[in-house]
Design a protein around this motif. Structure first.
Motif, PDB file in Angstrom:
ATOM      1  N   ALA B 160       0.794  -1.368  -0.085  1.00 17.03           N
ATOM      2  CA  ALA B 160       0.170  -0.128   0.001  1.00 17.03           C
ATOM      3  C   ALA B 160       0.828   1.202  -0.058  1.00 17.03           C
ATOM      4  O   ALA B 160       0.340   2.237  -0.065  1.00 17.03           O
ATOM      5  N   GLN B 161       2.196   1.085   0.149  1.00 19.41           N
ATOM      6  CA  GLN B 161       2.870   2.435   0.222  1.00 19.41           C
ATOM      7  C   GLN B 161       3.380   2.894  -1.258  1.00 19.41           C
ATOM      8  O   GLN B 161       3.438   2.137  -1.913  1.00 19.41           O
ATOM      9  N   GLU B 162       3.266   4.058  -1.442  1.00 19.71           N
ATOM     10  CA  GLU B 162       3.533   4.633  -2.520  1.00 19.71           C
ATOM     11  C   GLU B 162       4.865   5.622  -2.893  1.00 19.71           C
ATOM     12  O   GLU B 162       4.701   6.691  -2.308  1.00 19.71           O
ATOM     13  N   GLY B 163       5.692   4.932  -2.862  1.00 16.04           N
ATOM     14  CA  GLY B 163       7.081   5.691  -2.766  1.00 16.04           C
ATOM     15  C   GLY B 163       8.041   4.710  -1.609  1.00 16.04           C
ATOM     16  O   GLY B 163       7.687   3.824  -1.014  1.00 16.04           O
ATOM     17  N   SER B 164       9.321   5.175  -1.445  1.00 20.46           N
ATOM     18  CA  SER B 164      10.193   4.602  -0.593  1.00 20.46           C
ATOM     19  C   SER B 164       9.934   5.002   0.860  1.00 20.46           C
ATOM     20  O   SER B 164       9.671   6.067   1.288  1.00 20.46           O
ATOM     21  N   TYR B 165      10.146   4.022   1.786  1.00 21.18           N
ATOM     22  CA  TYR B 165       9.601   4.282   3.236  1.00 21.18           C
ATOM     23  C   TYR B 165      10.740   3.975   4.095  1.00 21.18           C
ATOM     24  O   TYR B 165      11.641   3.021   3.792  1.00 21.18           O
ATOM     25  N   ALA B 166      10.844   4.151   5.116  1.00 27.56           N
ATOM     26  CA  ALA B 166      11.786   3.920   6.345  1.00 27.56           C
ATOM     27  C   ALA B 166      11.747   2.621   6.621  1.00 27.56           C
ATOM     28  O   ALA B 166      10.506   1.974   6.419  1.00 27.56           O
ATOM     29  N   ARG B 167      12.444   1.749   7.250  1.00 26.56           N
ATOM     30  CA  ARG B 167      12.460   0.371   7.519  1.00 26.56           C
ATOM     31  C   ARG B 167      11.449   0.202   8.617  1.00 26.56           C
ATOM     32  O   ARG B 167      11.503   0.852   9.598  1.00 26.56           O
ATOM     33  N   PRO B 168      10.562  -0.773   8.470  1.00 27.30           N
ATOM     34  CA  PRO B 168       9.346  -0.744   9.609  1.00 27.30           C
ATOM     35  C   PRO B 168      10.298  -1.564  10.871  1.00 27.30           C
ATOM     36  O   PRO B 168      11.362  -2.090  10.661  1.00 27.30           O
ATOM     37  N   LEU B 169       9.642  -1.282  11.779  1.00 26.22           N
ATOM     38  CA  LEU B 169      10.005  -1.594  13.011  1.00 26.22           C
ATOM     39  C   LEU B 169       9.366  -2.839  13.601  1.00 26.22           C
ATOM     40  O   LEU B 169       7.987  -2.641  13.908  1.00 26.22           O
ATOM     41  N   ILE B 170       9.938  -3.797  13.849  1.00 28.11           N
ATOM     42  CA  ILE B 170       8.945  -4.915  14.704  1.00 28.11           C
ATOM     43  C   ILE B 170       9.633  -5.137  16.063  1.00 28.11           C
ATOM     44  O   ILE B 170      10.803  -5.417  16.330  1.00 28.11           O
ATOM     45  N   VAL B 171       8.796  -4.637  17.142  1.00 27.01           N
ATOM     46  CA  VAL B 171       9.219  -4.835  18.471  1.00 27.01           C
ATOM     47  C   VAL B 171       8.630  -6.190  19.141  1.00 27.01           C
ATOM     48  O   VAL B 171       7.572  -6.071  19.398  1.00 27.01           O
ATOM     49  N   HIS B 172       9.443  -7.087  19.363  1.00 22.05           N
ATOM     50  CA  HIS B 172       8.736  -8.307  19.819  1.00 22.05           C
ATOM     51  C   HIS B 172       9.220  -8.594  21.362  1.00 22.05           C
ATOM     52  O   HIS B 172      10.153  -8.398  21.972  1.00 22.05           O
ATOM     53  N   VAL B 173       7.861  -8.301  22.031  1.00 23.55           N
ATOM     54  CA  VAL B 173       8.176  -8.515  23.617  1.00 23.55           C
ATOM     55  C   VAL B 173       7.420  -9.786  24.324  1.00 23.55           C
ATOM     56  O   VAL B 173       6.470 -10.258  23.742  1.00 23.55           O
ATOM     57  N   PHE B 174       8.476 -10.583  24.974  1.00 20.55           N
ATOM     58  CA  PHE B 174       7.839 -11.910  25.179  1.00 20.55           C
ATOM     59  C   PHE B 174       8.383 -12.698  26.591  1.00 20.55           C
ATOM     60  O   PHE B 174       9.523 -11.927  26.924  1.00 20.55           O
ATOM     61  N   ALA B 175       7.842 -13.479  26.951  1.00 22.28           N
ATOM     62  CA  ALA B 175       8.566 -14.377  28.176  1.00 22.28           C
ATOM     63  C   ALA B 175       8.414 -15.649  27.930  1.00 22.28           C
ATOM     64  O   ALA B 175       9.385 -16.234  28.521  1.00 22.28           O
ATOM     65  N   ALA B 284      12.484  10.336  13.830  1.00 23.69           N
ATOM     66  CA  ALA B 284      13.650  10.827  12.805  1.00 23.69           C
ATOM     67  C   ALA B 284      13.075  10.386  11.454  1.00 23.69           C
ATOM     68  O   ALA B 284      13.413  10.879  10.420  1.00 23.69           O
ATOM     69  N   TRP B 285      11.823   9.689  11.361  1.00 22.59           N
ATOM     70  CA  TRP B 285      11.189   9.467  10.205  1.00 22.59           C
ATOM     71  C   TRP B 285      10.667  10.656   9.529  1.00 22.59           C
ATOM     72  O   TRP B 285      10.071  11.581  10.351  1.00 22.59           O
ATOM     73  N   PRO B 286      10.549  10.821   7.984  1.00 23.47           N
ATOM     74  CA  PRO B 286       9.886  11.713   7.510  1.00 23.47           C
ATOM     75  C   PRO B 286       8.292  11.706   8.073  1.00 23.47           C
ATOM     76  O   PRO B 286       7.761  10.677   8.456  1.00 23.47           O
TER      77      PRO B 286
END
Lengths: 285, 647
Positions: B160-175, B284-286
């Motif tokens: 769905a993105q139209e253009g270049s985008y910053a790297r997605p962040l996946i924050v995995h929190v687990f026990a 820091a992302w646009p």
């Protein structure tokens, strides 16, 4: 006393007892990037490699030494877990001849060895391959009495088979108190075991989490800063003259009646402490 | 630190374990927990951190955010999906500002703050907290399904993105460990998407499973990690980016180039810090090019400071905008938030969230010490400079016999080492002073308040001038570990500044007068110093306790714009005493005299950062007291305090 030569016919015996309790995961000597358990494993692996090299001759590694490395800790129910840190082919008995240890490392790791480069005037790193026999473990409590009891049995049997040899040496490394009560009644009988060449020697090394002031080879328990130090002092043997003289010759400030004990050691202290054991190798023929 | 290479912001996926392991209380020490209360479950703590993150970012940012939870039903079926509910129930990703504008619900909490009178019990205030995420943990942890779901989610978002985008962040929190097989393949596929420097950044945060085991934070040396979970996690985490490492460096968390975005056995302060790092990354992302007016009414936030103009590359949103967006080109600092803060508290590394929605309700994470704030003193006008004065007690029990236990020779060595370190790390910000005291041959008090040798006559010496100004220089060979279990010798240069004889015990009055005089003189010449003056008293223990306490007051009463004077004690005892470093209480001190020194010792400067980077050695309320050990964190702490913008 303590003058018997060490050879294939009259081998020496070293037994390491390594504390593997929870707290060994803490930093060593105030350096948060190194843990006591890791540094201890590194030190023991280095010691084994050193002894193998000393025992090496043209026809291979001579069996002048039998070595055992035993780790002790508890499970989460508090039951002692006492097992050899040497695994696989060399895990089948408590003591192993040094040649067999040489033949069966767990794996070879690549490490970076730091050295001072005179020309560059800075530290350089050289990748080296080091065999690994012992891996770090840190879990549970400190069943010191159980492991000392086991050590007694191991030495008793060894002495029965080697009545004329240089007496066995027990090197115990810990970072805290016994969680099984007073270990002195278990250490005393070990010190009373003897060969014709002298009593069994017990050396105790204590590791500090912080940058605490270390105490090396104390001669009197009056300088012991806390109860644990006093206990370890009592459990430590006086260094035989030969070992003490060799250390003095290398520049250490040794007192007469100094005991084989280091308290509040960091990595440097630990390595210098373990060196005391290698001085026995001067008797090697 | 704008990502100039991208036109569009990336997205953030919080991937959260919702298995029954998350219903277990957090495994950490909470000294501020009121008695009788047990710590709240992991899920509650983590969701609180996420809710707080959404509120902070939603104030002025708009990248897409989602929360993916994973657990299993009673029947054992994997229940994995986006947990955004309420107004966005059917959405996968939602711009964070839209999300922030419409919480699922609001909850009443009670917040404990220090008593405004400056003493007395903390004050309890009711506050309302918006909630977007309220997990209900149950069952097991189907990590494979969870990561596969993330991959599909990302597929749809990227399409769905139209253009270049910053790297997605996946924050995995687990026990918990994975219950549906080894997630290694699923995670590797995520890590390898897009090639080397593209594709999502995966951060793994494992929650503490053992209170006493310190957290492993952004490790960089895979060799030293124990085999098993930790080594696996290292392989499953992206390396930290340069900007992330920069953010951490500003918070005094040093990392090495190969550091992994990974926390193992993390305590909540570590999690909070990691979330703040993610926040900085997102800031820091646009911005998206579409106009999005934040729907938050402006009265919820105090006016922004003067530097909120959209200079440095920030996109201005339309004129009806109610809140402008501030992007500072110095990068986001963990110390002080540039976005509209909803509190005036000082950022504290050990404080999970210094904003008043103290979501650890009932369990005050850190009672904010308002005495540490500098009201009315904007950081910009305080100069980064400070004074460190070493007050040295030359006394020994018996000056006529040479004894191993004599304190002064050891203390003198420490003093010289401290000055050597100051010289080596010198950057022109600090000035040093030395005062030694003893009695002379005639029994008269002998106080010397200047340097000797090339620096003779000077009371204050800049740190940069120390090395040149030493009395003499010693080159020794010392042994250090060589990294392979052996020792190697290296040359070490020690600069010697003090070479004075031990003396019989002297009273402290004149020495303290001299020290106070010097401190006051320096402070009047440097009224804008950002660091309060630091006095380190090297002593074997005060002879006359009451007199010392009394005379100390002229030091401890000194107050500057930067705060009150900081008094440390570095003690070498002549009678054997256990070693004590940076204690939070006096329980390890066996003698009343030492307990008195504890009372007089100030909290350790830099302890906020140090208690996060060295949690086993420094507690959040550690004091600057070291007994029979090296004061190894003296300069680390002072540099951390100097770096802290709030000073």
């Amino acid at each position: 006393m303590y003058s018997q030569e060490i050879s294939r016919q009259t081998p020496a015996c070293f037994l390491f007892l390594l504390d593997q309790s929870y707290s060994m995961i803490e930093p060593l000597g105030g350096n948060e990037s190194v843990r006591k358990c890791d540094q201890l494993a590194l030190a023991i692996n280095g010691w084994l490699q050193n002894m193998i090299i000393r025992a090496s001759g043209e026809s291979g590694v001579k069996d002048w030494l039998e070595v055992g490395v035993i780790g002790y800790r508890t499970d989460d129910q508090g039951n002692p877990i006492i097992e050899s840190c040497l695994r696989g082919e060399i895990g089948d008995s408590w003591l192993q001849p040094i040649s067999k240890i040489n033949d069966h490392p767990l794996r070879i790791d690549q490490l970076n060895q730091q050295m001072w480069d005179e020309d560059l005037g800075e530290m350089t790193e050289l990748p080296v391959e080091m065999p690994v026999w012992v891996d770090p473990v840190a879990e549970g409590g400190t069943p010191m009495c159980s492991v000392l009891h086991l050590a007694y049995g191991i030495f008793e049997e060894w002495i029965a088979n080697h009545p004329n040899c240089f007496p066995p040496i027990l090197v115990h490394i810990t970072d805290g108190e016994s969680t099984e009560g007073d270990p002195i009644p278990y250490a005393d009988p070990i010190q009373s075991l003897a060969t014709d060449d002298g009593n069994v020697l017990i050396f105790n090394g204590h590791l500090s989490m912080t940058a605490a002031d270390p105490i090396y080879f104390p001669a009197t328990d009056e300088v012991m800063p806390e109860e644990l130090a006093r206990v370890l002092f009592q459990m430590s043997s006086v260094l035989p003259d030969s070992l003490r003289e060799r250390a003095t010759a290398e520049g250490f400030d040794m007192q007469p009646n100094g005991r084989g004990m280091v308290f509040n050691a960091d990595m440097i202290g630990l390595l210098q402490f373990l060196d005391m054991g290698t001085r026995v190798a001067k008797n090697l023929r | 630190m704008m990502n100039q290479d991208f036109q569009l912001p990336g997205c953030v996926i919080f991937l959260v374990d919702e298995s029954s392991a998350m219903d277990v209380p957090i495994q950490e020490d909470l000294p501020n927990l009121p008695p009788g209360q047990s710590p709240r479950p992991r899920a509650a703590n983590v969701s609180a951190a996420i809710n707080s993150w959404i509120r902070r970012l939603g104030a002025d940012r708009d990248p897409d955010v989602t929360i993916v939870g994973y657990k299993t039903s009673k029947e054992g079926e994997a229940v994995v999906g986006c947990r955004l509910d309420g107004a966005f129930g059917d959405h996968e990703f939602v711009p964070v500002n839209d999300l922030a504008a419409t919480p699922l619900r609001e909850e009443e909490r009670v917040q404990r703050r220090p008593n405004p009178a400056g003493f007395g019990p903390p004050v309890e205030e009711p506050i309302t907290i918006p909630i977007w995420y309220a997990p209900e943990p149950e069952g097991k942890a189907p990590q494979v399904a969870a990561f596969e779901f993330c991959a599909e989610l990302l597929d749809r978002w990227e399409a769905a993105q139209e253009g270049s985008y910053a790297r997605p962040l996946i924050v995995h929190v687990f026990a918990a460990g994975s219950a549906d097989g080894n997630p290694h393949k699923a995670i590797s596929q995520l890590l390898e998407r897009g090639g080397d420097d593209a594709g999502p950044l995966v951060m793994n945060i494992h929650l503490s499973s053992a209170k006493l085991v310190p957290s492993t934070v952004y490790p960089s040396n895979r060799y030293y990690l124990p085999p098993g979970v930790m080594k696996d996690l290292y392989d499953r985490s992206s390396p930290l980016t340069e900007s992330q490492r920069h953010t951490l460096r500003l918070a005094n968390v040093p990392t090495n180039p190969k550091a992994a975005a990974m926390l193992y056995n993390a305590k909540m302060p570590d999690v909070a810090q990691a979330f703040k790092m993610i926040e900085a990354e997102v800031r820091a992302w646009p911005q998206k090019p579409v106009e999005l007016a934040p729907t938050l009414p402006v009265d919820d936030f105090p006016p922004l400071s003067g530097d909120d103009l959209p200079g440095d590359g920030a996109e201005t949103v339309n004129d009806d905008e109610t809140a402008t967006i501030a992007v500072s080109d110095r990068g986001y600092s963990l110390e002080k938030s540039d976005s509209p803060p909803v509190s005036t508290t000082v950022e504290d590394g050990s404080d999970a969230d210094s904003l008043p929605d103290n979501v650890w309700s009932g369990e005050s994470f850190e009672i904010v010490d308002e005495a540490e704030t500098v009201p009315g003193n904007p950081a910009a006008t305080l100069l980064k400079e400070g004074l460190v004065l070493l007050l040295c007690d030359r006394s020994v029990a018996d000056p006529y016999s040479v004894s191993d236990t004599a304190a002064w020779p050891k203390l003198q060595e420490r003093a010289n080492a401290i000055l050597t370190q100051a010289g080596k790390a010198a950057d022109g910000r600090l000035e040093l002073a030395v005062v030694t005291y003893g009695v002379d041959g005639a029994g008269e008090t002998d106080v010397r308040a200047t340097f000797e040798g090339p620096l003779v006559g000077q009371s204050f010496v800049k740190d940069e001038a120390l090395t040149e100004g030493a009395l003499r220089v010693e080159e020794n060979w010392i042994q250090v570990p060589d990294g392979t279990g052996g020792l190697t010798s290296i040359p070490q240069t020690e600069t010697i500044f003090l070479e004075q004889e031990p003396s019989a015990p002297a009273g402290t009055e004149e020495a303290l007068n001299a020290a106070a005089g010097l401190v006051n003189q320096w402070c009047s010449e440097h009224p804008d110093a950002c660091l309060p003056p630091v006095v380190v008293h090297l002593t074997r223990g005060p002879g006359d306790r009451e007199a010392y306490h009394q005379h100390c007051q002229q030091l401890t009463d000194i107050n500057t714009a930067a705060g009150s004077l900081v008094l440390y004690h570095l003690v070498v005892t002549e009678q054997p005493h256990r070693s004590v470093s940076y204690p939070a209480d006096d329980s390890q001190l066996e003698w009343p005299g030492l307990q008195g020194l504890f009372e007089l010792s100030s909290p350790l400067l830099g302890r906020e950062e140090l208690s996060v980077s060295k949690p086993t050695i420094v507690a959040a309320d550690a004091r600057g007291l070291v007994l029979n050990a090296k004061f190894d964190l003296l300069w680390d702490g002072i540099r951390a305090a100097l770096a802290d913008d709030s000073y």
